[in-house]
Scaffold this motif. Structure first.
Motif, PDB file in Angstrom:
ATOM      1  N   ARG A   1       7.460  -9.621  27.284  1.00  0.00           N
ATOM      2  CA  ARG A   1       7.525  -8.853  26.037  1.00  0.00           C
ATOM      3  C   ARG A   1       8.932  -8.305  25.866  1.00  0.00           C
ATOM      4  O   ARG A   1       9.707  -8.211  26.804  1.00  0.00           O
ATOM      5  N   GLY A   2       9.239  -7.988  24.616  1.00  0.00           N
ATOM      6  CA  GLY A   2      10.556  -7.462  24.308  1.00  0.00           C
ATOM      7  C   GLY A   2      11.488  -8.550  23.808  1.00  0.00           C
ATOM      8  O   GLY A   2      11.056  -9.583  23.302  1.00  0.00           O
TER       9      GLY A   2
ATOM     10  N   LEU B   1      21.377 -17.543  24.927  1.00  0.00           N
ATOM     11  CA  LEU B   1      20.030 -17.788  24.447  1.00  0.00           C
ATOM     12  C   LEU B   1      19.371 -16.449  24.184  1.00  0.00           C
ATOM     13  O   LEU B   1      19.466 -15.541  25.016  1.00  0.00           O
ATOM     14  N   ILE B   2      18.730 -16.322  23.030  1.00  0.00           N
ATOM     15  CA  ILE B   2      17.936 -15.121  22.763  1.00  0.00           C
ATOM     16  C   ILE B   2      16.507 -15.425  23.189  1.00  0.00           C
ATOM     17  O   ILE B   2      15.883 -16.355  22.675  1.00  0.00           O
ATOM     18  N   LEU B   3      16.034 -14.659  24.163  1.00  0.00           N
ATOM     19  CA  LEU B   3      14.650 -14.778  24.609  1.00  0.00           C
ATOM     20  C   LEU B   3      13.804 -13.815  23.791  1.00  0.00           C
ATOM     21  O   LEU B   3      14.088 -12.620  23.749  1.00  0.00           O
ATOM     22  N   SER B   4      12.790 -14.347  23.117  1.00  0.00           N
ATOM     23  CA  SER B   4      11.924 -13.527  22.282  1.00  0.00           C
ATOM     24  C   SER B   4      10.600 -14.254  22.064  1.00  0.00           C
ATOM     25  O   SER B   4      10.576 -15.292  21.385  1.00  0.00           O
ATOM     26  N   PRO B   5       9.525 -13.731  22.627  1.00  0.00           N
ATOM     27  CA  PRO B   5       8.235 -14.375  22.372  1.00  0.00           C
ATOM     28  C   PRO B   5       7.906 -14.447  20.883  1.00  0.00           C
ATOM     29  O   PRO B   5       7.304 -15.415  20.428  1.00  0.00           O
ATOM     30  N   ASP B   6       8.344 -13.435  20.108  1.00  0.00           N
ATOM     31  CA  ASP B   6       8.078 -13.436  18.669  1.00  0.00           C
ATOM     32  C   ASP B   6       8.767 -14.594  17.959  1.00  0.00           C
ATOM     33  O   ASP B   6       8.328 -15.033  16.905  1.00  0.00           O
ATOM     34  N   GLU B   7       9.870 -15.076  18.549  1.00  0.00           N
ATOM     35  CA  GLU B   7      10.621 -16.184  17.948  1.00  0.00           C
ATOM     36  C   GLU B   7      10.360 -17.514  18.659  1.00  0.00           C
ATOM     37  O   GLU B   7      11.014 -18.512  18.368  1.00  0.00           O
TER      38      GLU B   7
ATOM     39  N   HIS C   1      25.400 -15.889  35.561  1.00  0.00           N
ATOM     40  CA  HIS C   1      24.498 -15.534  34.463  1.00  0.00           C
ATOM     41  C   HIS C   1      24.287 -14.027  34.399  1.00  0.00           C
ATOM     42  O   HIS C   1      24.554 -13.302  35.357  1.00  0.00           O
ATOM     43  N   SER C   2      23.806 -13.595  33.248  1.00  0.00           N
ATOM     44  CA  SER C   2      23.478 -12.186  33.036  1.00  0.00           C
ATOM     45  C   SER C   2      22.444 -12.085  31.923  1.00  0.00           C
ATOM     46  O   SER C   2      22.298 -12.998  31.110  1.00  0.00           O
ATOM     47  N   LEU C   3      21.780 -10.964  31.908  1.00  0.00           N
ATOM     48  CA  LEU C   3      20.751 -10.675  30.916  1.00  0.00           C
ATOM     49  C   LEU C   3      21.116  -9.367  30.234  1.00  0.00           C
ATOM     50  O   LEU C   3      21.454  -8.389  30.915  1.00  0.00           O
ATOM     51  N   LEU C   4      21.078  -9.351  28.915  1.00  0.00           N
ATOM     52  CA  LEU C   4      21.329  -8.144  28.138  1.00  0.00           C
ATOM     53  C   LEU C   4      20.050  -7.834  27.371  1.00  0.00           C
ATOM     54  O   LEU C   4      19.645  -8.614  26.493  1.00  0.00           O
ATOM     55  N   VAL C   5      19.415  -6.735  27.699  1.00  0.00           N
ATOM     56  CA  VAL C   5      18.140  -6.377  27.075  1.00  0.00           C
ATOM     57  C   VAL C   5      18.397  -5.757  25.708  1.00  0.00           C
ATOM     58  O   VAL C   5      19.245  -4.878  25.551  1.00  0.00           O
TER      59      VAL C   5
ATOM     60  N   VAL D   1      10.074  -6.830  29.455  1.00  0.00           N
ATOM     61  CA  VAL D   1       9.611  -7.200  30.796  1.00  0.00           C
ATOM     62  C   VAL D   1       9.742  -8.699  30.972  1.00  0.00           C
ATOM     63  O   VAL D   1       9.300  -9.471  30.126  1.00  0.00           O
ATOM     64  N   VAL D   2      10.365  -9.090  32.084  1.00  0.00           N
ATOM     65  CA  VAL D   2      10.480 -10.501  32.427  1.00  0.00           C
ATOM     66  C   VAL D   2       9.713 -10.773  33.719  1.00  0.00           C
ATOM     67  O   VAL D   2       9.576  -9.896  34.567  1.00  0.00           O
ATOM     68  N   TYR D   3       9.202 -11.988  33.823  1.00  0.00           N
ATOM     69  CA  TYR D   3       8.589 -12.477  35.052  1.00  0.00           C
ATOM     70  C   TYR D   3       9.614 -13.394  35.695  1.00  0.00           C
ATOM     71  O   TYR D   3      10.133 -14.296  35.041  1.00  0.00           O
ATOM     72  N   GLU D   4       9.945 -13.136  36.953  1.00  0.00           N
ATOM     73  CA  GLU D   4      10.966 -13.910  37.645  1.00  0.00           C
ATOM     74  C   GLU D   4      10.388 -14.588  38.874  1.00  0.00           C
ATOM     75  O   GLU D   4       9.532 -14.015  39.552  1.00  0.00           O
TER      76      GLU D   4
END
Length: 155
Positions: A67-68, A85-91, A104-108, A114-117
């Motif tokens: 989510r998020g 890449l934009i991670l978005s379940p809504d998209e 690599h890096s992640l910007l919330v 919440v991510v599952y890794e």
């Protein structure tokens, strides 16, 4: 059976908001030396995920956004963004797999993200050579905030 439900995500997100790093893991693996480490990671927007890689030992990493919303960046050895890449379940974009040794890096981008890794065990804290030398350290709070703003400008 280990269940991933809204209550678990809510509890982990609440813990992340109270954490100095604005992140909180909930591990599903029993031991850090398990063959496969599995966890959810609740991350808030002001949490700095310093660019890093998984090398020596080489480990691929798989993320699924539960989510998020978050922006995921890949970099070359000089710190240039090579992919995003934009991670978005809504998209309809749910996750990514990163090869070993790739910066690599992640910007919330949204609260309660919440991510599952998953990554191969055993768990090993990142060694200094696995943090990008061209990125600010987590101890450099002002520089880290500026770097996050730079990444935001590249979305």
């Amino acid at each position: 059976m280990k269940i991933i439900d809204k209550q678990l995500l809510d509890r982990t997100s609440e813990a992340a908001k109270k954490s100095p790093r604005l992140r909180m893991n909930h591990n599903f693996h029993e031991h850090t030396d398990d063959f496969l480490n599995r966890l959810i990671n609740a991350i808030e927007p002001d949490s700095y995920v310093r660019p890093h890689r998984h090398q020596n030992p080489d480990k691929e990493e798989i993320f699924f956004l539960l989510r998020g919303k978050a922006a995921f960046f890949l970099f070359d050895d000089e710190g240039n963004i090579t992919d995003k890449l934009i991670l978005s379940p809504d998209e309809g974009v749910y996750g990514a797999e990163i090869a070993p040794g790739v910066w690599h890096s992640l910007l919330v981008l949204e609260p309660d993200t919440v991510v599952y890794e998953t990554k191969r065990g055993p768990y090993a804290p990142l060694s200094p050579e696995n943090f990008a030398p061209w990125s600010p350290s987590v101890d450099e709070a002002d520089a880290a905030k500026e770097y996050m703003e730079y990444l935001r400008s590249k979305i």
